[in-house]
Scaffold this active site. Structure first.
Site, PDB file in Angstrom:
ATOM      1  N   ASP A  54     -26.408  21.717 -30.313  1.00 36.28           N
ATOM      2  CA  ASP A  54     -25.132  22.246 -29.526  1.00 36.28           C
ATOM      3  C   ASP A  54     -25.792  23.819 -29.109  1.00 36.28           C
ATOM      4  O   ASP A  54     -26.138  24.440 -29.875  1.00 36.28           O
ATOM      5  CB  ASP A  54     -24.028  22.192 -30.205  1.00 36.28           C
ATOM      6  CG  ASP A  54     -22.668  22.486 -29.134  1.00 36.28           C
ATOM      7  OD1 ASP A  54     -22.734  23.640 -28.354  1.00 36.28           O
ATOM      8  OD2 ASP A  54     -21.894  21.656 -29.180  1.00 36.28           O
ATOM      9  N   ASN A  96     -14.206  14.232 -29.291  1.00 38.65           N
ATOM     10  CA  ASN A  96     -12.832  14.500 -28.571  1.00 38.65           C
ATOM     11  C   ASN A  96     -12.944  13.781 -27.109  1.00 38.65           C
ATOM     12  O   ASN A  96     -14.186  13.269 -26.597  1.00 38.65           O
ATOM     13  CB  ASN A  96     -13.092  15.798 -28.112  1.00 38.65           C
ATOM     14  CG  ASN A  96     -13.073  16.980 -29.114  1.00 38.65           C
ATOM     15  OD1 ASN A  96     -12.302  16.853 -30.078  1.00 38.65           O
ATOM     16  ND2 ASN A  96     -13.887  18.151 -28.858  1.00 38.65           N
ATOM     17  N   GLN A 117     -12.040  17.792 -24.950  1.00 29.67           N
ATOM     18  CA  GLN A 117     -13.376  17.401 -24.332  1.00 29.67           C
ATOM     19  C   GLN A 117     -13.457  18.299 -22.970  1.00 29.67           C
ATOM     20  O   GLN A 117     -12.830  18.198 -22.314  1.00 29.67           O
ATOM     21  CB  GLN A 117     -13.178  15.857 -23.977  1.00 29.67           C
ATOM     22  CG  GLN A 117     -14.501  15.272 -23.637  1.00 29.67           C
ATOM     23  CD  GLN A 117     -14.607  13.770 -23.379  1.00 29.67           C
ATOM     24  OE1 GLN A 117     -13.244  13.128 -23.355  1.00 29.67           O
ATOM     25  NE2 GLN A 117     -15.675  13.170 -23.060  1.00 29.67           N
ATOM     26  N   HIS A 140     -19.517  11.930 -26.824  1.00 25.70           N
ATOM     27  CA  HIS A 140     -20.506  12.572 -27.782  1.00 25.70           C
ATOM     28  C   HIS A 140     -19.772  12.662 -29.223  1.00 25.70           C
ATOM     29  O   HIS A 140     -18.605  13.005 -28.982  1.00 25.70           O
ATOM     30  CB  HIS A 140     -21.178  14.016 -27.363  1.00 25.70           C
ATOM     31  CG  HIS A 140     -20.035  14.839 -26.693  1.00 25.70           C
ATOM     32  ND1 HIS A 140     -19.402  14.758 -25.447  1.00 25.70           N
ATOM     33  CD2 HIS A 140     -19.397  15.884 -27.253  1.00 25.70           C
ATOM     34  CE1 HIS A 140     -18.561  15.813 -25.532  1.00 25.70           C
ATOM     35  NE2 HIS A 140     -18.479  16.552 -26.597  1.00 25.70           N
ATOM     36  N   HIS A 164     -19.696  15.270 -32.481  1.00 31.71           N
ATOM     37  CA  HIS A 164     -20.162  16.688 -32.920  1.00 31.71           C
ATOM     38  C   HIS A 164     -20.655  16.240 -34.105  1.00 31.71           C
ATOM     39  O   HIS A 164     -19.780  15.688 -34.838  1.00 31.71           O
ATOM     40  CB  HIS A 164     -19.033  17.702 -32.690  1.00 31.71           C
ATOM     41  CG  HIS A 164     -18.652  18.102 -31.497  1.00 31.71           C
ATOM     42  ND1 HIS A 164     -19.163  19.317 -30.760  1.00 31.71           N
ATOM     43  CD2 HIS A 164     -17.757  17.459 -30.272  1.00 31.71           C
ATOM     44  CE1 HIS A 164     -18.699  19.425 -29.527  1.00 31.71           C
ATOM     45  NE2 HIS A 164     -17.968  18.570 -29.405  1.00 31.71           N
TER      46      HIS A 164
HETATM   47  P1  5GP Z   1     -16.577  18.936 -26.058  1.00 30.26           P
HETATM   48  O1  5GP Z   1     -15.723  20.090 -25.673  1.00 30.26           O
HETATM   49  O2  5GP Z   1     -16.643  18.297 -24.696  1.00 30.26           O
HETATM   50  O3  5GP Z   1     -16.223  17.964 -27.165  1.00 30.26           O
HETATM   51  O4  5GP Z   1     -18.019  19.321 -26.488  1.00 30.26           O
HETATM   52  C1  5GP Z   1     -19.066  20.016 -25.511  1.00 30.26           C
HETATM   53  C2  5GP Z   1     -19.862  20.440 -26.301  1.00 30.26           C
HETATM   54  O5  5GP Z   1     -21.263  20.509 -25.406  1.00 30.26           O
HETATM   55  C3  5GP Z   1     -19.896  22.137 -26.469  1.00 30.26           C
HETATM   56  O6  5GP Z   1     -19.630  22.143 -27.895  1.00 30.26           O
HETATM   57  C4  5GP Z   1     -20.806  22.902 -25.890  1.00 30.26           C
HETATM   58  O7  5GP Z   1     -21.237  23.806 -26.514  1.00 30.26           O
HETATM   59  C5  5GP Z   1     -21.812  21.748 -25.782  1.00 30.26           C
HETATM   60  N1  5GP Z   1     -22.595  22.021 -24.453  1.00 30.26           N
HETATM   61  C6  5GP Z   1     -22.279  22.155 -23.247  1.00 30.26           C
HETATM   62  N2  5GP Z   1     -23.094  22.010 -22.270  1.00 30.26           N
HETATM   63  C7  5GP Z   1     -24.389  21.921 -23.029  1.00 30.26           C
HETATM   64  C8  5GP Z   1     -25.743  21.719 -22.760  1.00 30.26           C
HETATM   65  O8  5GP Z   1     -26.282  21.838 -21.460  1.00 30.26           O
HETATM   66  N3  5GP Z   1     -26.650  21.934 -23.784  1.00 30.26           N
HETATM   67  C9  5GP Z   1     -26.260  21.520 -25.222  1.00 30.26           C
HETATM   68  N4  5GP Z   1     -27.125  21.448 -25.928  1.00 30.26           N
HETATM   69  N5  5GP Z   1     -24.918  21.822 -25.280  1.00 30.26           N
HETATM   70  C10 5GP Z   1     -23.977  21.758 -24.341  1.00 30.26           C
END
Ligand code: 5GP
Ligand code: ZN
Length: 136
Positions: free
Chosen positions: A32, A88, A95, A101, A103
């Site tokens: 991440d 999420n 999300q 995805h 985590h």
């Molecule tokens: P969510 O909030 O949707 O469950 O998590 C999205 C996650 O994706 C966040 O922890 C954020 O840091 C990560 N993230 C967003 N864009 C990118 C990206 O372009 N590359 C990587 N490796 N992580 C990303």
């Protein structure tokens, strides 16, 4: 199938570079970019599914097998003392990227993170009413 405007589709396909920890025909696991702790990773299916509701059963069951494989390596190599799997679905659940995805967040005794909720105190009747809403 990929979704044209989806950044995680592009990352999972290798079109956008990422720090990849694991890859097979169905999944890519990447670090991440905004990690909660050292080694925070994201498990991405290569086929687009916006969330858990859209994820086919076959991928859903494989995802946990892959997560476990990576978790074992994290435990051994990072020497973490715990691990949170967080997944999420929907904006209200936090999300931000609408491609399914999981985590994988390694935990350490002094990592300063808190992943949790404020516990409610429902009565037995309230719990039963909720149970019925879900199962009926
Ligand atoms: P969510 O909030 O949707 O469950 O998590 C999205 C996650 O994706 C966040 O922890 C954020 O840091 C990560 N993230 C967003 N864009 C990118 C990206 O372009 N590359 C990587 N490796 N992580 C990303
Ligand atoms: Zn996607």
């Amino acid at each position: 199938m990929m979704k044209d405007d989806c950044i995680f589709c592009k990352i999972a396909a290798g079109e956008i570079p990422s720090k990849t920890l694991y890859e097979d025909e169905d999944f890519r696991v990447i670090l991440d970019l905004g990690p909660a702790t050292k080694g925070h990773a994201l498990l991405l299916p290569k086929d687009h599914a916006a969330n858990l509701y859209e994820l086919p059963d076959a991928l859903a069951s494989k995802a946990l097998i892959v997560a476990r494989k990576v978790a074992m390596r994290m435990k051994e190599k990072l020497n973490c003392s715990g691990l949170n799997l967080v997944q999420n679905n929907g904006e209200n659940a936090g999300q931000t990227v609408m491609h399914f995805h999981i985590h994988m967040i390694p935990r350490y005794s002094d990592d300063g993170q808190k992943i949790g909720w404020v516990p409610g105190e429902p009565s037995s009747e309230e719990l039963e009413a909720i149970r019925q809403m879900i199962v009926d």
